[in-house]
Motif scaffolding. Sequence first.
Motif, PDB file in Angstrom:
ATOM      1  N   ILE A 126      -0.594  -4.327 -16.899  1.00 30.85           N
ATOM      2  CA  ILE A 126      -1.348  -4.418 -15.629  1.00 30.85           C
ATOM      3  C   ILE A 126      -1.353  -3.052 -14.932  1.00 30.85           C
ATOM      4  CG2 ILE A 126      -1.334  -5.441 -13.301  1.00 30.85           C
ATOM      5  CD1 ILE A 126      -0.150  -8.002 -14.587  1.00 30.85           C
ATOM      6  N   LYS A 159      12.040  -4.783  -4.259  1.00 30.51           N
ATOM      7  CA  LYS A 159      11.113  -3.804  -4.848  1.00 30.51           C
ATOM      8  C   LYS A 159      11.599  -2.478  -4.288  1.00 30.51           C
ATOM      9  CE  LYS A 159       8.117  -2.936  -7.656  1.00 30.51           C
ATOM     10  NZ  LYS A 159       8.122  -3.399  -9.051  1.00 30.51           N
ATOM     11  N   TYR A 211       3.609  -6.544 -17.147  1.00 27.26           N
ATOM     12  CA  TYR A 211       3.516  -5.702 -15.941  1.00 27.26           C
ATOM     13  C   TYR A 211       3.129  -4.266 -16.299  1.00 27.26           C
ATOM     14  CZ  TYR A 211       4.921  -8.864 -12.210  1.00 27.26           C
ATOM     15  OH  TYR A 211       4.935  -9.859 -11.276  1.00 27.26           O
ATOM     16  N   MET A 218      -0.897  -0.847  -5.857  1.00 30.67           N
ATOM     17  CA  MET A 218      -1.022  -1.465  -7.181  1.00 30.67           C
ATOM     18  C   MET A 218      -0.009  -2.603  -7.358  1.00 30.67           C
ATOM     19  SD  MET A 218      -1.459   1.809  -9.684  1.00 30.67           S
ATOM     20  CE  MET A 218      -2.841   2.925  -9.569  1.00 30.67           C
ATOM     21  N   THR A 219      -0.347  -3.530  -8.252  1.00 32.75           N
ATOM     22  CA  THR A 219       0.526  -4.677  -8.516  1.00 32.75           C
ATOM     23  C   THR A 219       1.944  -4.228  -8.863  1.00 32.75           C
ATOM     24  OG1 THR A 219      -1.413  -5.793  -9.398  1.00 32.75           O
ATOM     25  CG2 THR A 219       0.721  -6.788  -9.894  1.00 32.75           C
ATOM     26  N   THR A 237       6.513  -2.774   2.068  1.00 33.16           N
ATOM     27  CA  THR A 237       6.822  -3.788   1.062  1.00 33.16           C
ATOM     28  C   THR A 237       7.313  -5.032   1.781  1.00 33.16           C
ATOM     29  OG1 THR A 237       8.359  -4.375  -0.728  1.00 33.16           O
ATOM     30  CG2 THR A 237       9.116  -2.717   0.812  1.00 33.16           C
ATOM     31  N   GLU A 292      -4.646  -0.864 -13.990  1.00 32.89           N
ATOM     32  CA  GLU A 292      -4.985  -0.504 -12.610  1.00 32.89           C
ATOM     33  C   GLU A 292      -4.981   1.012 -12.394  1.00 32.89           C
ATOM     34  OE1 GLU A 292      -2.621  -2.782  -9.833  1.00 32.89           O
ATOM     35  OE2 GLU A 292      -3.329  -4.706 -10.627  1.00 32.89           O
ATOM     36  N   ARG A 305       4.013  -3.759  -5.895  1.00 33.29           N
ATOM     37  CA  ARG A 305       4.169  -4.884  -4.957  1.00 33.29           C
ATOM     38  C   ARG A 305       5.106  -5.965  -5.476  1.00 33.29           C
ATOM     39  NH1 ARG A 305       2.410  -2.202  -0.873  1.00 33.29           N
ATOM     40  NH2 ARG A 305       3.074  -4.053   0.252  1.00 33.29           N
ATOM     41  N   GLU A 306       5.083  -6.216  -6.813  1.00 32.29           N
ATOM     42  CA  GLU A 306       5.802  -7.378  -7.358  1.00 32.29           C
ATOM     43  C   GLU A 306       7.048  -6.954  -8.133  1.00 32.29           C
ATOM     44  OE1 GLU A 306       3.047  -9.857  -9.537  1.00 32.29           O
ATOM     45  OE2 GLU A 306       1.583  -9.787  -7.899  1.00 32.29           O
ATOM     46  N   THR A 359       0.713   6.208  -9.896  1.00 34.89           N
ATOM     47  CA  THR A 359       0.516   4.897  -9.261  1.00 34.89           C
ATOM     48  C   THR A 359       0.414   5.042  -7.744  1.00 34.89           C
ATOM     49  OG1 THR A 359       2.907   4.487  -9.084  1.00 34.89           O
ATOM     50  CG2 THR A 359       1.812   3.714 -11.083  1.00 34.89           C
TER      51      THR A 359
END
Length: 483
Positions: A342, A255, A339, A378-379, A408, A346, A382-383, A374
Amino acid sequence: MTRFDNYINGAWVAGASTRPNINPSDISDVIGDYAQADAAQTAEAIAAAQAAFPAWATASPQVRFDVLDAVGNELLARKDEIGRLLSREEGKTLPEGIGETTRAAMIFKYFAGEALRTGGEVLPSVRPGVGVEVFRQPLGVVGLIAPWNFPIAIPAWKIAPALAYGNCVVFKPAELVPGCGWTLADILSRTLLQNKEFRGVFNLVMGPGSQVGQTLVESPVVRAISFTGSVATGRRIISACAGRQAKVQAEMGGKNPLVVLDDADLAVAVNAAVQSAYFSTGQRCTASSRIIVTAGIHDAFVEAVVNKLKTLKIDHALKAGTDIGPVVDGKQLEQNLNYVAIARKEGGQLAFGGEAVERDTQGFYQLPALITGTTNAMTISREEVFGPVANVIRVADYDEALAVANDTEFGLSSGICTRSLKYATHYKLHAQAGMVMVNLPTAGVDYHVPFGGSKGSSYGPREQGAYAREFYTGVKTAYLQAG
Ligand code: NAD
Protein backbone atom coordinates in the motif's frame (compact mmCIF):
# COMPACT_ATOMS: atom_id res chain seq x y z
CA MET A 1 2.53 -34.10 22.68
CA THR A 2 2.53 -32.57 26.17
CA ARG A 3 -0.79 -31.13 27.27
CA PHE A 4 -0.83 -27.96 29.40
CA ASP A 5 -3.97 -27.39 31.45
CA ASN A 6 -5.70 -24.39 32.93
CA TYR A 7 -5.17 -23.58 36.61
CA ILE A 8 -8.43 -22.95 38.44
CA ASN A 9 -9.14 -22.94 42.19
CA GLY A 10 -5.72 -24.40 42.98
CA ALA A 11 -6.02 -27.33 40.55
CA TRP A 12 -4.89 -28.11 36.99
CA VAL A 13 -7.92 -28.77 34.80
CA ALA A 14 -8.36 -29.69 31.14
CA GLY A 15 -10.15 -27.19 28.91
CA ALA A 16 -13.06 -27.71 26.52
CA SER A 17 -10.46 -28.27 23.76
CA THR A 18 -6.74 -27.72 23.10
CA ARG A 19 -4.71 -25.57 20.73
CA PRO A 20 -1.17 -26.25 19.52
CA ASN A 21 1.51 -23.67 20.36
CA ILE A 22 3.64 -23.36 17.21
CA ASN A 23 7.17 -21.96 16.91
CA PRO A 24 7.13 -19.14 14.30
CA SER A 25 10.83 -19.80 13.53
CA ASP A 26 10.03 -23.41 12.60
CA ILE A 27 6.42 -24.41 12.15
CA SER A 28 7.31 -28.11 12.46
CA ASP A 29 8.20 -27.42 16.11
CA VAL A 30 5.05 -27.68 18.25
CA ILE A 31 5.75 -26.62 21.84
CA GLY A 32 2.68 -28.30 23.28
CA ASP A 33 -1.10 -28.50 23.29
CA TYR A 34 -2.61 -25.81 25.50
CA ALA A 35 -6.04 -25.96 27.10
CA GLN A 36 -8.77 -23.77 25.65
CA ALA A 37 -11.46 -22.83 28.13
CA ASP A 38 -15.02 -21.98 27.20
CA ALA A 39 -17.34 -19.47 28.87
CA ALA A 40 -18.48 -21.98 31.52
CA GLN A 41 -14.93 -22.79 32.64
CA THR A 42 -14.09 -19.08 32.74
CA ALA A 43 -17.11 -18.58 35.02
CA GLU A 44 -15.72 -21.30 37.33
CA ALA A 45 -12.43 -19.42 37.58
CA ILE A 46 -14.25 -16.17 38.35
CA ALA A 47 -16.26 -17.90 41.10
CA ALA A 48 -13.06 -19.39 42.59
CA ALA A 49 -11.43 -15.97 42.64
CA GLN A 50 -14.50 -14.47 44.31
CA ALA A 51 -14.49 -17.15 47.02
CA ALA A 52 -10.78 -16.60 47.74
CA PHE A 53 -11.03 -12.82 47.98
CA PRO A 54 -11.85 -12.42 51.71
CA ALA A 55 -8.75 -14.42 52.72
CA TRP A 56 -6.42 -12.67 50.27
CA ALA A 57 -7.76 -9.18 50.93
CA THR A 58 -6.93 -9.59 54.62
CA ALA A 59 -3.70 -11.60 54.21
CA SER A 60 -0.61 -10.12 55.84
CA PRO A 61 1.47 -7.99 53.48
CA GLN A 62 4.32 -10.33 54.44
CA VAL A 63 2.47 -13.22 52.76
CA ARG A 64 1.95 -11.17 49.60
CA PHE A 65 5.60 -10.12 49.69
CA ASP A 66 6.70 -13.74 50.05
CA VAL A 67 4.56 -14.94 47.12
CA LEU A 68 5.75 -12.22 44.73
CA ASP A 69 9.37 -12.38 45.85
CA ALA A 70 9.40 -16.17 45.35
CA VAL A 71 8.10 -15.75 41.78
CA GLY A 72 10.79 -13.13 41.07
CA ASN A 73 13.51 -15.41 42.45
CA GLU A 74 12.40 -18.42 40.42
CA LEU A 75 12.13 -16.39 37.22
CA LEU A 76 15.67 -15.12 37.75
CA ALA A 77 17.02 -18.58 38.51
CA ARG A 78 15.35 -20.00 35.36
CA LYS A 79 15.75 -16.97 33.06
CA ASP A 80 17.73 -18.83 30.40
CA GLU A 81 15.24 -21.71 30.17
CA ILE A 82 12.11 -19.51 30.29
CA GLY A 83 13.71 -16.97 27.94
CA ARG A 84 14.24 -19.84 25.51
CA LEU A 85 10.59 -20.88 25.75
CA LEU A 86 9.59 -17.25 25.14
CA SER A 87 11.75 -17.00 22.01
CA ARG A 88 10.46 -20.35 20.82
CA GLU A 89 6.79 -19.39 21.06
CA GLU A 90 6.92 -15.68 20.15
CA GLY A 91 9.96 -15.43 17.86
CA LYS A 92 12.01 -12.70 19.49
CA THR A 93 15.73 -13.54 19.72
CA LEU A 94 17.11 -15.51 22.64
CA PRO A 95 18.88 -12.49 24.23
CA GLU A 96 15.58 -10.58 23.91
CA GLY A 97 13.68 -13.53 25.45
CA ILE A 98 16.10 -13.79 28.38
CA GLY A 99 16.01 -10.00 28.82
CA GLU A 100 12.22 -9.99 28.97
CA THR A 101 12.19 -12.82 31.51
CA THR A 102 14.68 -10.93 33.68
CA ARG A 103 12.49 -7.88 33.48
CA ALA A 104 9.44 -9.91 34.56
CA ALA A 105 11.46 -11.12 37.58
CA MET A 106 12.31 -7.53 38.51
CA ILE A 107 8.65 -6.53 38.24
CA PHE A 108 7.62 -9.28 40.68
CA LYS A 109 10.37 -8.25 43.09
CA TYR A 110 9.41 -4.58 42.81
CA PHE A 111 5.75 -5.32 43.62
CA ALA A 112 6.78 -7.62 46.47
CA GLY A 113 8.11 -4.43 48.07
CA GLU A 114 5.00 -2.47 47.08
CA ALA A 115 2.86 -4.95 49.05
CA LEU A 116 4.56 -3.59 52.19
CA ARG A 117 4.32 0.07 51.22
CA THR A 118 0.57 0.52 50.76
CA GLY A 119 0.02 3.26 53.33
CA GLY A 120 -2.75 5.79 53.74
CA GLU A 121 -3.20 9.27 55.13
CA VAL A 122 -4.38 10.62 58.48
CA LEU A 123 -5.79 14.16 58.30
CA PRO A 124 -7.32 16.52 60.83
CA SER A 125 -11.08 16.80 60.43
CA VAL A 126 -12.77 20.17 60.11
CA ARG A 127 -14.97 18.97 62.98
CA PRO A 128 -13.45 19.00 66.48
CA GLY A 129 -12.95 15.57 68.02
CA VAL A 130 -13.21 13.72 64.70
CA GLY A 131 -10.36 11.90 62.99
CA VAL A 132 -10.16 11.27 59.24
CA GLU A 133 -8.29 8.46 57.54
CA VAL A 134 -7.92 7.90 53.82
CA PHE A 135 -6.77 4.44 52.85
CA ARG A 136 -6.65 1.99 49.96
CA GLN A 137 -8.44 -1.32 49.62
CA PRO A 138 -8.31 -4.04 46.96
CA LEU A 139 -11.09 -4.10 44.37
CA GLY A 140 -11.97 -7.82 44.40
CA VAL A 141 -11.72 -10.05 41.32
CA VAL A 142 -9.73 -8.54 38.46
CA GLY A 143 -9.57 -9.87 34.88
CA LEU A 144 -6.19 -9.53 33.17
CA ILE A 145 -6.09 -9.85 29.36
CA ALA A 146 -2.70 -9.90 27.63
CA PRO A 147 -1.46 -9.62 24.00
CA TRP A 148 1.11 -11.91 22.35
CA ASN A 149 4.06 -9.59 21.88
CA PHE A 150 5.44 -9.58 25.45
CA PRO A 151 4.43 -13.06 26.65
CA ILE A 152 5.96 -12.71 30.12
CA ALA A 153 6.59 -9.01 30.87
CA ILE A 154 3.02 -7.83 30.25
CA PRO A 155 1.45 -10.66 32.32
CA ALA A 156 4.00 -9.83 35.05
CA TRP A 157 3.15 -6.14 35.10
CA LYS A 158 -0.54 -6.96 35.49
CA ILE A 159 -0.43 -10.01 37.82
CA ALA A 160 2.20 -8.68 40.25
CA PRO A 161 0.43 -5.40 41.19
CA ALA A 162 -3.00 -7.07 41.18
CA LEU A 163 -1.82 -9.56 43.82
CA ALA A 164 0.38 -7.09 45.72
CA TYR A 165 -2.60 -4.84 46.42
CA GLY A 166 -4.82 -7.74 47.54
CA ASN A 167 -6.92 -8.60 44.48
CA CYS A 168 -7.77 -12.07 43.18
CA VAL A 169 -6.85 -12.74 39.58
CA VAL A 170 -8.26 -14.44 36.51
CA PHE A 171 -5.50 -14.18 33.91
CA LYS A 172 -5.98 -14.79 30.19
CA PRO A 173 -2.84 -14.94 28.04
CA ALA A 174 -2.96 -14.40 24.27
CA GLU A 175 -3.83 -17.47 22.19
CA LEU A 176 -0.50 -17.40 20.28
CA VAL A 177 1.77 -17.46 23.37
CA PRO A 178 0.24 -19.48 26.23
CA GLY A 179 3.57 -21.07 27.25
CA CYS A 180 4.96 -18.21 29.33
CA GLY A 181 1.58 -17.59 30.99
CA TRP A 182 1.36 -21.28 31.88
CA THR A 183 4.89 -21.13 33.33
CA LEU A 184 3.95 -18.16 35.52
CA ALA A 185 0.90 -20.08 36.77
CA ASP A 186 3.08 -23.11 37.49
CA ILE A 187 5.49 -20.97 39.54
CA LEU A 188 2.66 -19.21 41.41
CA SER A 189 1.03 -22.60 42.17
CA ARG A 190 4.11 -23.60 44.17
CA THR A 191 4.21 -20.47 46.38
CA LEU A 192 2.16 -19.83 49.52
CA LEU A 193 -0.85 -19.62 47.18
CA GLN A 194 -1.02 -23.42 47.42
CA ASN A 195 -2.25 -23.03 51.04
CA LYS A 196 -5.87 -24.08 51.33
CA GLU A 197 -7.20 -20.62 52.21
CA PHE A 198 -5.56 -19.08 49.14
CA ARG A 199 -6.79 -21.50 46.49
CA GLY A 200 -8.49 -19.46 43.82
CA VAL A 201 -6.42 -16.30 44.45
CA PHE A 202 -4.76 -16.78 41.06
CA ASN A 203 -6.35 -18.53 38.09
CA LEU A 204 -5.00 -19.12 34.60
CA VAL A 205 -7.64 -19.45 31.89
CA MET A 206 -6.24 -19.96 28.40
CA GLY A 207 -8.58 -19.72 25.44
CA PRO A 208 -10.14 -17.50 22.80
CA GLY A 209 -10.86 -13.83 23.39
CA SER A 210 -14.44 -14.29 22.21
CA GLN A 211 -15.09 -16.85 25.01
CA VAL A 212 -12.67 -16.30 27.90
CA GLY A 213 -12.05 -12.58 27.35
CA GLN A 214 -15.67 -11.76 26.70
CA THR A 215 -16.86 -13.66 29.80
CA LEU A 216 -14.37 -11.77 31.97
CA VAL A 217 -15.40 -8.42 30.52
CA GLU A 218 -19.13 -9.09 31.02
CA SER A 219 -19.09 -10.77 34.43
CA PRO A 220 -20.63 -8.57 37.15
CA VAL A 221 -18.24 -10.21 39.65
CA VAL A 222 -15.13 -8.95 37.85
CA ARG A 223 -14.63 -5.47 39.27
CA ALA A 224 -11.80 -4.39 36.96
CA ILE A 225 -10.30 -5.33 33.60
CA SER A 226 -6.70 -4.60 32.68
CA PHE A 227 -6.30 -5.05 28.93
CA THR A 228 -3.36 -4.69 26.55
CA GLY A 229 -3.90 -5.32 22.86
CA SER A 230 -5.33 -3.81 19.73
CA VAL A 231 -7.35 -0.62 19.48
CA ALA A 232 -10.44 -2.39 18.09
CA THR A 233 -10.66 -4.90 20.94
CA GLY A 234 -9.67 -2.30 23.54
CA ARG A 235 -12.42 0.11 22.54
CA ARG A 236 -15.06 -2.63 22.75
CA ILE A 237 -13.83 -3.62 26.20
CA ILE A 238 -13.78 0.00 27.43
CA SER A 239 -17.43 0.47 26.37
CA ALA A 240 -18.55 -2.82 27.90
CA CYS A 241 -16.84 -2.04 31.21
CA ALA A 242 -18.20 1.51 31.33
CA GLY A 243 -21.69 0.13 30.72
CA ARG A 244 -21.55 -1.94 33.88
CA GLN A 245 -19.40 0.52 35.88
CA ALA A 246 -16.36 -1.74 36.12
CA LYS A 247 -12.93 -0.17 36.33
CA VAL A 248 -10.94 -0.49 33.08
CA GLN A 249 -7.41 0.16 31.96
CA ALA A 250 -6.51 -0.33 28.29
CA GLU A 251 -3.09 -0.06 26.63
CA MET A 252 -3.51 -0.19 22.87
CA GLY A 253 -1.79 0.73 19.63
CA GLY A 254 0.76 3.30 18.59
CA LYS A 255 2.20 5.06 15.54
CA ASN A 256 5.21 6.35 17.41
CA PRO A 257 7.26 9.14 15.82
CA LEU A 258 11.03 9.46 16.05
CA VAL A 259 12.21 12.95 15.06
CA VAL A 260 15.77 13.31 13.78
CA LEU A 261 17.03 16.90 13.59
CA ASP A 262 19.94 18.21 11.50
CA ASP A 263 22.06 18.63 14.63
CA ALA A 264 21.61 15.01 15.81
CA ASP A 265 24.57 12.71 16.36
CA LEU A 266 24.11 10.49 13.29
CA ALA A 267 25.24 7.29 15.04
CA VAL A 268 22.88 7.92 17.97
CA ALA A 269 19.96 8.60 15.62
CA VAL A 270 20.61 5.51 13.47
CA ASN A 271 20.88 3.32 16.55
CA ALA A 272 17.65 4.76 18.03
CA ALA A 273 15.78 4.24 14.74
CA VAL A 274 17.03 0.71 14.00
CA GLN A 275 16.62 -0.47 17.59
CA SER A 276 13.10 0.78 18.03
CA ALA A 277 11.72 0.20 14.55
CA TYR A 278 13.05 -3.29 13.91
CA PHE A 279 14.28 -5.11 17.00
CA SER A 280 11.83 -7.58 18.55
CA THR A 281 10.71 -7.79 14.88
CA GLY A 282 9.06 -4.37 15.24
CA GLN A 283 6.33 -6.04 17.28
CA ARG A 284 6.36 -3.53 20.11
CA CYS A 285 3.62 -1.05 20.85
CA THR A 286 6.41 1.49 21.46
CA ALA A 287 8.20 0.77 18.14
CA SER A 288 9.11 3.86 16.07
CA SER A 289 7.26 3.46 12.85
CA ARG A 290 7.26 7.07 11.61
CA ILE A 291 10.75 8.53 11.30
CA ILE A 292 10.54 12.26 10.78
CA VAL A 293 13.80 13.69 9.48
CA THR A 294 14.81 17.29 8.74
CA ALA A 295 16.15 18.01 5.25
CA GLY A 296 19.81 18.66 6.11
CA ILE A 297 20.46 15.19 7.58
CA HIS A 298 17.82 13.21 5.62
CA ASP A 299 19.98 11.62 2.91
CA ALA A 300 22.90 10.76 5.21
CA PHE A 301 20.47 9.28 7.76
CA VAL A 302 18.63 7.12 5.22
CA GLU A 303 21.92 5.86 3.76
CA ALA A 304 23.27 4.99 7.23
CA VAL A 305 20.06 3.16 8.23
CA VAL A 306 20.10 1.15 5.00
CA ASN A 307 23.78 0.26 5.55
CA LYS A 308 22.95 -0.89 9.07
CA LEU A 309 19.96 -2.96 7.92
CA LYS A 310 22.19 -4.73 5.37
CA THR A 311 24.33 -6.06 8.25
CA LEU A 312 21.44 -7.50 10.30
CA LYS A 313 20.86 -11.24 10.43
CA ILE A 314 17.21 -12.28 10.10
CA ASP A 315 16.91 -15.92 11.11
CA HIS A 316 15.67 -18.52 13.63
CA ALA A 317 15.14 -16.79 16.97
CA LEU A 318 17.28 -19.34 18.82
CA LYS A 319 20.26 -19.23 16.44
CA ALA A 320 23.34 -17.52 17.86
CA GLY A 321 23.93 -14.21 16.10
CA THR A 322 20.35 -13.65 14.94
CA ASP A 323 19.46 -9.96 15.21
CA ILE A 324 15.80 -10.19 14.21
CA GLY A 325 13.62 -13.28 14.56
CA PRO A 326 10.53 -14.17 12.53
CA VAL A 327 7.17 -12.41 12.47
CA VAL A 328 4.77 -14.00 14.98
CA ASP A 329 2.54 -15.82 12.45
CA GLY A 330 1.49 -16.02 8.81
CA LYS A 331 -1.40 -13.61 9.23
CA GLN A 332 0.82 -10.89 10.67
CA LEU A 333 3.43 -11.46 7.93
CA GLU A 334 0.78 -11.07 5.25
CA GLN A 335 -0.44 -7.88 6.94
CA ASN A 336 3.11 -6.43 7.05
CA LEU A 337 3.72 -7.14 3.35
CA ASN A 338 0.34 -5.70 2.48
CA TYR A 339 1.18 -2.43 4.26
CA VAL A 340 4.47 -2.24 2.30
CA ALA A 341 2.52 -2.71 -0.95
CA ILE A 342 0.00 0.00 0.00
CA ALA A 343 2.84 2.41 0.88
CA ARG A 344 4.44 1.83 -2.52
CA LYS A 345 1.13 2.23 -4.32
CA GLU A 346 0.58 5.55 -2.56
CA GLY A 347 4.00 6.83 -3.72
CA GLY A 348 6.53 5.62 -1.13
CA GLN A 349 9.86 4.15 -2.27
CA LEU A 350 11.29 1.01 -0.80
CA ALA A 351 14.83 1.89 0.35
CA PHE A 352 15.39 -1.56 1.87
CA GLY A 353 13.76 -4.95 2.47
CA GLY A 354 10.02 -5.41 2.79
CA GLU A 355 9.82 -8.91 1.35
CA ALA A 356 9.36 -12.39 2.78
CA VAL A 357 12.49 -14.55 2.81
CA GLU A 358 13.21 -18.25 3.36
CA ARG A 359 15.58 -19.77 5.87
CA ASP A 360 16.69 -23.33 6.76
CA THR A 361 13.51 -23.91 8.74
CA GLN A 362 10.02 -23.01 7.56
CA GLY A 363 9.00 -19.88 9.45
CA PHE A 364 7.58 -16.39 8.96
CA TYR A 365 10.70 -14.48 7.92
CA GLN A 366 10.68 -10.95 6.57
CA LEU A 367 13.40 -8.45 5.71
CA PRO A 368 12.93 -5.22 7.66
CA ALA A 369 11.36 -2.55 5.46
CA LEU A 370 12.43 1.10 5.18
CA ILE A 371 10.13 3.23 3.03
CA THR A 372 11.16 6.74 2.03
CA GLY A 373 9.40 9.58 0.22
CA THR A 374 6.29 9.25 2.38
CA THR A 375 3.96 11.89 3.74
CA ASN A 376 2.10 11.89 7.02
CA ALA A 377 -1.21 11.58 5.15
CA MET A 378 -0.38 8.18 3.63
CA THR A 379 -1.89 4.99 5.07
CA ILE A 380 1.55 3.83 6.21
CA SER A 381 1.80 6.92 8.46
CA ARG A 382 -1.71 6.60 9.90
CA GLU A 383 -2.21 2.90 10.72
CA GLU A 384 -0.24 0.65 13.05
CA VAL A 385 1.56 -2.14 11.14
CA PHE A 386 3.00 -3.97 14.18
CA GLY A 387 5.92 -5.41 12.26
CA PRO A 388 9.45 -4.48 11.08
CA VAL A 389 8.22 -1.71 8.79
CA ALA A 390 9.10 1.99 9.14
CA ASN A 391 8.66 4.99 6.89
CA VAL A 392 10.63 8.21 6.60
CA ILE A 393 8.95 11.60 6.32
CA ARG A 394 11.16 14.48 5.21
CA VAL A 395 10.40 17.85 6.90
CA ALA A 396 11.89 21.35 6.70
CA ASP A 397 12.59 22.15 10.35
CA TYR A 398 11.85 21.45 14.01
CA ASP A 399 8.45 23.16 13.98
CA GLU A 400 7.22 21.03 11.09
CA ALA A 401 8.73 17.91 12.70
CA LEU A 402 6.83 18.51 15.94
CA ALA A 403 3.58 19.19 14.09
CA VAL A 404 3.92 15.99 12.04
CA ALA A 405 4.92 13.95 15.12
CA ASN A 406 1.75 15.07 16.91
CA ASP A 407 -0.52 14.66 13.89
CA THR A 408 -1.75 11.16 14.77
CA GLU A 409 -4.63 9.62 16.68
CA PHE A 410 -2.12 7.80 18.89
CA GLY A 411 0.13 9.01 21.71
CA LEU A 412 2.15 6.24 23.31
CA SER A 413 5.86 7.01 22.89
CA SER A 414 7.56 9.87 21.05
CA GLY A 415 11.27 10.40 20.44
CA ILE A 416 13.70 13.06 19.26
CA CYS A 417 17.38 12.92 18.39
CA THR A 418 19.08 16.28 18.76
CA ARG A 419 22.05 17.88 20.49
CA SER A 420 20.05 21.04 21.13
CA LEU A 421 18.90 21.51 24.73
CA LYS A 422 16.33 24.03 23.47
CA TYR A 423 14.63 21.58 21.10
CA ALA A 424 14.95 18.61 23.47
CA THR A 425 13.30 20.59 26.27
CA HIS A 426 10.57 21.95 24.00
CA TYR A 427 9.84 18.47 22.61
CA LYS A 428 9.66 16.94 26.07
CA LEU A 429 6.90 19.41 26.95
CA HIS A 430 4.99 19.46 23.66
CA ALA A 431 5.16 15.92 22.27
CA GLN A 432 1.64 14.48 22.63
CA ALA A 433 2.55 11.13 24.15
CA GLY A 434 2.65 9.38 27.50
CA MET A 435 6.38 8.71 27.17
CA VAL A 436 9.06 10.91 25.59
CA MET A 437 12.58 9.79 24.70
CA VAL A 438 15.51 12.10 23.92
CA ASN A 439 18.41 10.53 22.01
CA LEU A 440 17.02 7.10 22.87
CA PRO A 441 14.88 4.52 21.06
CA THR A 442 11.12 5.04 21.55
CA ALA A 443 10.96 1.43 22.79
CA GLY A 444 12.72 0.26 25.95
CA VAL A 445 11.42 1.47 29.30
CA ASP A 446 12.20 1.04 33.00
CA TYR A 447 10.05 -1.25 35.14
CA HIS A 448 9.66 1.01 38.19
CA VAL A 449 8.04 4.05 36.56
CA PRO A 450 4.65 4.56 34.89
CA PHE A 451 4.05 3.13 31.44
CA GLY A 452 1.26 4.29 29.17
CA GLY A 453 0.09 6.70 26.54
CA SER A 454 -2.29 9.51 25.70
CA LYS A 455 -4.93 10.09 22.99
CA GLY A 456 -6.03 6.87 21.23
CA SER A 457 -3.24 4.72 22.71
CA SER A 458 -4.39 4.36 26.30
CA TYR A 459 -7.36 4.62 28.60
CA GLY A 460 -7.49 4.67 32.38
CA PRO A 461 -4.76 4.86 35.01
CA ARG A 462 -1.14 4.03 34.20
CA GLU A 463 0.48 0.61 34.57
CA GLN A 464 3.78 -0.14 36.36
CA GLY A 465 5.65 1.44 39.22
CA ALA A 466 3.86 2.83 42.25
CA TYR A 467 1.27 4.41 39.90
CA ALA A 468 -0.20 0.92 39.35
CA ARG A 469 -1.83 1.30 42.79
CA GLU A 470 -4.28 3.80 41.32
CA PHE A 471 -5.87 1.11 39.17
CA TYR A 472 -5.69 -1.90 41.47
CA THR A 473 -7.13 -0.25 44.60
CA GLY A 474 -10.12 1.78 45.63
CA VAL A 475 -10.00 4.68 48.08
CA LYS A 476 -11.96 4.71 51.34
CA THR A 477 -12.40 7.67 53.66
CA ALA A 478 -13.14 6.87 57.33
CA TYR A 479 -14.35 9.35 59.92
CA LEU A 480 -13.99 8.43 63.59
CA GLN A 481 -15.12 10.09 66.78
CA ALA A 482 -14.41 8.57 70.19
CA GLY A 483 -17.72 7.11 71.40
P1 NAD B 1 -5.77 -8.32 20.34
O1 NAD B 1 -6.57 -7.13 20.68
O2 NAD B 1 -6.14 -9.11 19.16
O3 NAD B 1 -5.75 -9.34 21.55
C1 NAD B 1 -5.35 -8.95 22.85
C2 NAD B 1 -6.00 -9.87 23.86
O4 NAD B 1 -7.42 -9.62 23.87
C3 NAD B 1 -5.83 -11.36 23.55
O5 NAD B 1 -5.61 -12.06 24.75
C4 NAD B 1 -7.18 -11.71 22.94
O6 NAD B 1 -7.50 -13.07 23.07
C5 NAD B 1 -8.11 -10.85 23.75
N1 NAD B 1 -9.42 -10.62 23.14
C6 NAD B 1 -9.74 -10.68 21.83
N2 NAD B 1 -11.07 -10.43 21.66
C7 NAD B 1 -11.59 -10.20 22.88
C8 NAD B 1 -12.88 -9.87 23.37
N3 NAD B 1 -13.92 -9.74 22.56
N4 NAD B 1 -13.06 -9.68 24.69
C9 NAD B 1 -12.01 -9.79 25.53
N5 NAD B 1 -10.75 -10.12 25.14
C10 NAD B 1 -10.54 -10.31 23.83
O7 NAD B 1 -4.24 -7.80 20.25
P2 NAD B 1 -2.92 -8.67 19.89
O8 NAD B 1 -2.94 -8.90 18.41
O9 NAD B 1 -2.77 -9.82 20.81
O10 NAD B 1 -1.76 -7.64 20.26
C11 NAD B 1 -1.28 -6.70 19.35
C12 NAD B 1 -1.77 -5.32 19.72
O11 NAD B 1 -1.43 -5.04 21.07
C13 NAD B 1 -1.13 -4.21 18.91
O12 NAD B 1 -2.10 -3.33 18.44
C14 NAD B 1 -0.22 -3.50 19.91
O13 NAD B 1 0.00 -2.15 19.67
C15 NAD B 1 -0.93 -3.72 21.18
N6 NAD B 1 -0.02 -3.63 22.32
C16 NAD B 1 -0.10 -2.52 23.11
C17 NAD B 1 0.75 -2.37 24.18
C18 NAD B 1 0.67 -1.15 25.04
O14 NAD B 1 1.08 -1.21 26.17
N7 NAD B 1 0.13 -0.06 24.56
C19 NAD B 1 1.67 -3.37 24.47
C20 NAD B 1 1.72 -4.49 23.66
C21 NAD B 1 0.86 -4.61 22.58
